[in-house]
Write an enzyme that holds these catalytic residues in place. Structure first.
Site, PDB file in Angstrom:
ATOM      1  N   SER A  78     -30.505   4.078   0.155  1.00 22.09           N
ATOM      2  CA  SER A  78     -29.339   4.629  -0.538  1.00 22.09           C
ATOM      3  C   SER A  78     -28.193   4.915   0.427  1.00 22.09           C
ATOM      4  CB  SER A  78     -29.770   5.928  -1.224  1.00 22.09           C
ATOM      5  OG  SER A  78     -28.662   6.724  -1.520  1.00 22.09           O
TER       6      SER A  78
ATOM      7  N   TYR B 166     -32.999  14.241  -1.262  1.00 21.59           N
ATOM      8  CA  TYR B 166     -33.110  12.851  -1.730  1.00 21.59           C
ATOM      9  C   TYR B 166     -32.766  11.895  -0.584  1.00 21.59           C
ATOM     10  CZ  TYR B 166     -31.521   8.497  -3.937  1.00 21.59           C
ATOM     11  OH  TYR B 166     -31.306   7.174  -4.246  1.00 21.59           O
TER      12      TYR B 166
HETATM   13  N1  LIG Z   1     -28.284   3.557  -9.191  1.00 20.92           N
HETATM   14  C1  LIG Z   1     -27.720   3.809  -8.030  1.00 20.92           C
HETATM   15  O1  LIG Z   1     -26.494   3.964  -7.922  1.00 20.92           O
HETATM   16  C2  LIG Z   1     -28.556   3.906  -6.777  1.00 20.92           C
HETATM   17  C3  LIG Z   1     -27.893   4.176  -5.569  1.00 20.92           C
HETATM   18  C4  LIG Z   1     -28.648   4.248  -4.407  1.00 20.92           C
HETATM   19  C5  LIG Z   1     -30.002   4.042  -4.438  1.00 20.92           C
HETATM   20  N2  LIG Z   1     -30.624   3.802  -5.631  1.00 20.92           N
HETATM   21  C6  LIG Z   1     -32.077   3.596  -5.609  1.00 20.92           C
HETATM   22  O2  LIG Z   1     -32.374   2.409  -6.338  1.00 20.92           O
HETATM   23  C7  LIG Z   1     -33.627   2.539  -6.996  1.00 20.92           C
HETATM   24  C8  LIG Z   1     -33.472   2.275  -8.477  1.00 20.92           C
HETATM   25  O3  LIG Z   1     -32.548   3.216  -8.995  1.00 20.92           O
HETATM   26  P1  LIG Z   1     -32.110   3.269 -10.514  1.00 20.92           P
HETATM   27  O4  LIG Z   1     -30.685   3.635 -10.540  1.00 20.92           O
HETATM   28  O5  LIG Z   1     -32.587   2.059 -11.198  1.00 20.92           O
HETATM   29  O6  LIG Z   1     -32.953   4.550 -10.978  1.00 20.92           O
HETATM   30  P2  LIG Z   1     -33.866   4.770 -12.278  1.00 20.92           P
HETATM   31  O7  LIG Z   1     -34.257   6.205 -12.246  1.00 20.92           O
HETATM   32  O8  LIG Z   1     -33.182   4.249 -13.474  1.00 20.92           O
HETATM   33  O9  LIG Z   1     -35.128   3.865 -11.961  1.00 20.92           O
HETATM   34  C9  LIG Z   1     -36.252   4.312 -11.236  1.00 20.92           C
HETATM   35  C10 LIG Z   1     -37.488   4.044 -12.085  1.00 20.92           C
HETATM   36  O10 LIG Z   1     -38.631   4.457 -11.320  1.00 20.92           O
HETATM   37  C11 LIG Z   1     -39.538   5.108 -12.177  1.00 20.92           C
HETATM   38  N3  LIG Z   1     -40.341   6.047 -11.394  1.00 20.92           N
HETATM   39  C12 LIG Z   1     -39.941   7.206 -10.836  1.00 20.92           C
HETATM   40  N4  LIG Z   1     -40.974   7.824 -10.232  1.00 20.92           N
HETATM   41  C13 LIG Z   1     -42.051   7.011 -10.401  1.00 20.92           C
HETATM   42  C14 LIG Z   1     -43.407   7.102 -10.022  1.00 20.92           C
HETATM   43  N5  LIG Z   1     -43.883   8.161  -9.341  1.00 20.92           N
HETATM   44  N6  LIG Z   1     -44.258   6.093 -10.359  1.00 20.92           N
HETATM   45  C15 LIG Z   1     -43.792   5.018 -11.056  1.00 20.92           C
HETATM   46  N7  LIG Z   1     -42.510   4.892 -11.466  1.00 20.92           N
HETATM   47  C16 LIG Z   1     -41.650   5.876 -11.143  1.00 20.92           C
HETATM   48  C17 LIG Z   1     -38.665   5.835 -13.201  1.00 20.92           C
HETATM   49  O11 LIG Z   1     -39.362   6.121 -14.411  1.00 20.92           O
HETATM   50  C18 LIG Z   1     -37.513   4.870 -13.387  1.00 20.92           C
HETATM   51  O12 LIG Z   1     -37.712   4.031 -14.502  1.00 20.92           O
HETATM   52  C19 LIG Z   1     -34.133   3.940  -6.653  1.00 20.92           C
HETATM   53  O13 LIG Z   1     -34.986   3.843  -5.551  1.00 20.92           O
HETATM   54  C20 LIG Z   1     -32.876   4.679  -6.288  1.00 20.92           C
HETATM   55  O14 LIG Z   1     -33.141   5.764  -5.422  1.00 20.92           O
HETATM   56  C21 LIG Z   1     -29.928   3.726  -6.800  1.00 20.92           C
END
Ligand SMILES: NC(=O)c1ccc[n+]([C@@H]2O[C@H](COP(=O)([O-])OP(=O)(O)OC[C@H]3O[C@@H](n4cnc5c(N)ncnc54)[C@H](O)[C@@H]3O)[C@@H](O)[C@H]2O)c1
Length: 331
Positions: A139, A164
């Site tokens: 991130s 985080y």
């Molecule tokens: N969306 C953004 O802007 C952004 C920015 C930086 C980093 N990220 C990273 O990208 C990745 C995806 O993000 P996103 O925006 O799709 O988030 P999101 O929360 O929509 O997707 C994450 C998914 O992981 C699942 N999850 C969480 N804990 C879990 C566990 N213990 N076991 C199994 N499944 C689990 C959740 O149910 C969810 O569906 C994450 O690692 C997030 O930290 C996202």
């Protein structure tokens, strides 16, 4: 139309999440066989996760693609082991995580369970089951208090300011160590504020939209003065797929952002303009753990991955609005 399913299995963790859903759909479209896992937790509206997952199941049925979904929590060592043992994964895209800044002050243990222990379970299984490549989500938050902009990928320029971000930087350190120790090909991707259709309800775009639709005040932290490098989902997916095809001898980190930060106020005004409504803003002070500015230097991704930003803010917002209205059945 005839199609050949590529007989190499790919694991996507967090497949019912915002980015995981889009990535899975893209891989299926490219005829990969995909196994998705998610624990469908209720950090935000669980229905949205179930709907995304149903979309994937319906899509694979309709177009005869190979997609299987398993309700698995990545902190469960036995369950994670079983899925790796059953399927001989060629590549793993690890996106499951506990995201969010504010929630990390309320439920800090969730971040340790999923982002540290869960991440470790994925790493161990990649090592033990001879997975050829692991791509995982880091991130932009790892840059935290870094003053030098635009941010480039040097470790020395990271400075997390909340839990985080600390877990994401820990992932990078763990991955780098495993990569060296066990000769694993691992790539970490630092995403910058991703937005678009099927997006996350806890993020700016979605929250702004809900406020407008429900005639509520649109809340802007730090008086809308935060700069964010908003990046459209399709550009991020393009970068992830390219990272999946990139051969790296060592552990690599790439920024995947837009490289054009704008103020959150400007972003909100663009949404207001697209919806043709009167703005009703509520400006409030900066929140604990929030970064002032995120600004990606994407030169490395452009040079090595041939990563490109194709979707500008105007078009990206129109796409989000169209999806939202359709999803919520708003005429
Ligand atoms: N969306 C953004 O802007 C952004 C920015 C930086 C980093 N990220 C990273 O990208 C990745 C995806 O993000 P996103 O925006 O799709 O988030 P999101 O929360 O929509 O997707 C994450 C998914 O992981 C699942 N999850 C969480 N804990 C879990 C566990 N213990 N076991 C199994 N499944 C689990 C959740 O149910 C969810 O569906 C994450 O690692 C997030 O930290 C996202």
């Amino acid at each position: 139309m005839s199609q050949k399913i590529i007989n190499k299995k790919i694991l996507v963790t967090g497949s019912a999440g915002f980015i995981g859903y889009h990535l899975t759909k893209t891989l299926l479209r490219k005829n990969y066989e995909v196994v998705g896992i998610d624990n469908l937790n209720s950090y935000y509206d669980k229905k949205l996760k179930i709907d995304r997952n149903n979309e994937l199941l319906n899509y694979s049925k309709k177009y005869k693609k190979k997609f299987s979904f398993f309700l698995i929590d990545i902190k469960n060592k036995k369950e994670v082991y079983k899925i790796f043992k059953t399927y001989n994964f060629l590549k793993v895209f690890h996106l499951a995580a506990q995201p969010g800044v504010r929630y990390s002050f309320i439920k800090p243990h969730k971040y340790i369970e999923t982002n540290i222990l869960g991440f470790f379970n994925i790493l161990e299984n990649c090592k033990n089951h001879d997975v050829k490549k692991l791509i995982f989500a880091s991130s932009s938050s790892v840059y935290g208090a870094t003053k030098k902009i635009p941010y480039n990928e040097n470790f020395s320029e990271t400075s997390p300011i909340q839990l985080y971000a600390a877990t994401k930087l820990s992932n990078e350190i763990m991955a780098s160590t495993y990569s060296k120790l066990f000769k694993l090909q691992i790539i970490g991707l630092r995403f910058f504020t991703v937005y678009g259709p099927w997006g996350r309800p806890d993020m700016a775009m979605f929250k702004f939209m809900e406020s407008i639709i429900n005639n509520k005040e649109l809340v802007l932290y730090n008086k809308g003065e935060h700069f964010r490098d908003f990046t459209y989902i399709d550009d991020i997916i393009d970068g992830i797929v390219k990272a999946g095809n990139y051969f790296s001898k060592e552990f690599e980190i790439f920024n995947l952002g837009n490289g054009k930060p704008i103020k959150t106020l400007k972003f909100a005004l663009q949404l207001v303009k697209t919806l043709n409504v009167k703005p009703n803003f509520k400006f409030i002070k900066k929140q604990k753990g929030d970064m002032d500015k995120t600004y990606a230097d994407v030169k490395k991704a452009k040079r090595l991955l041939k990563y490109k930003n194709k979707v500008n803010i105007e078009k990206g917002i129109i796409n989000f609005v169209n999806w939202y209205k359709n999803y919520k059945k708003i005429i």
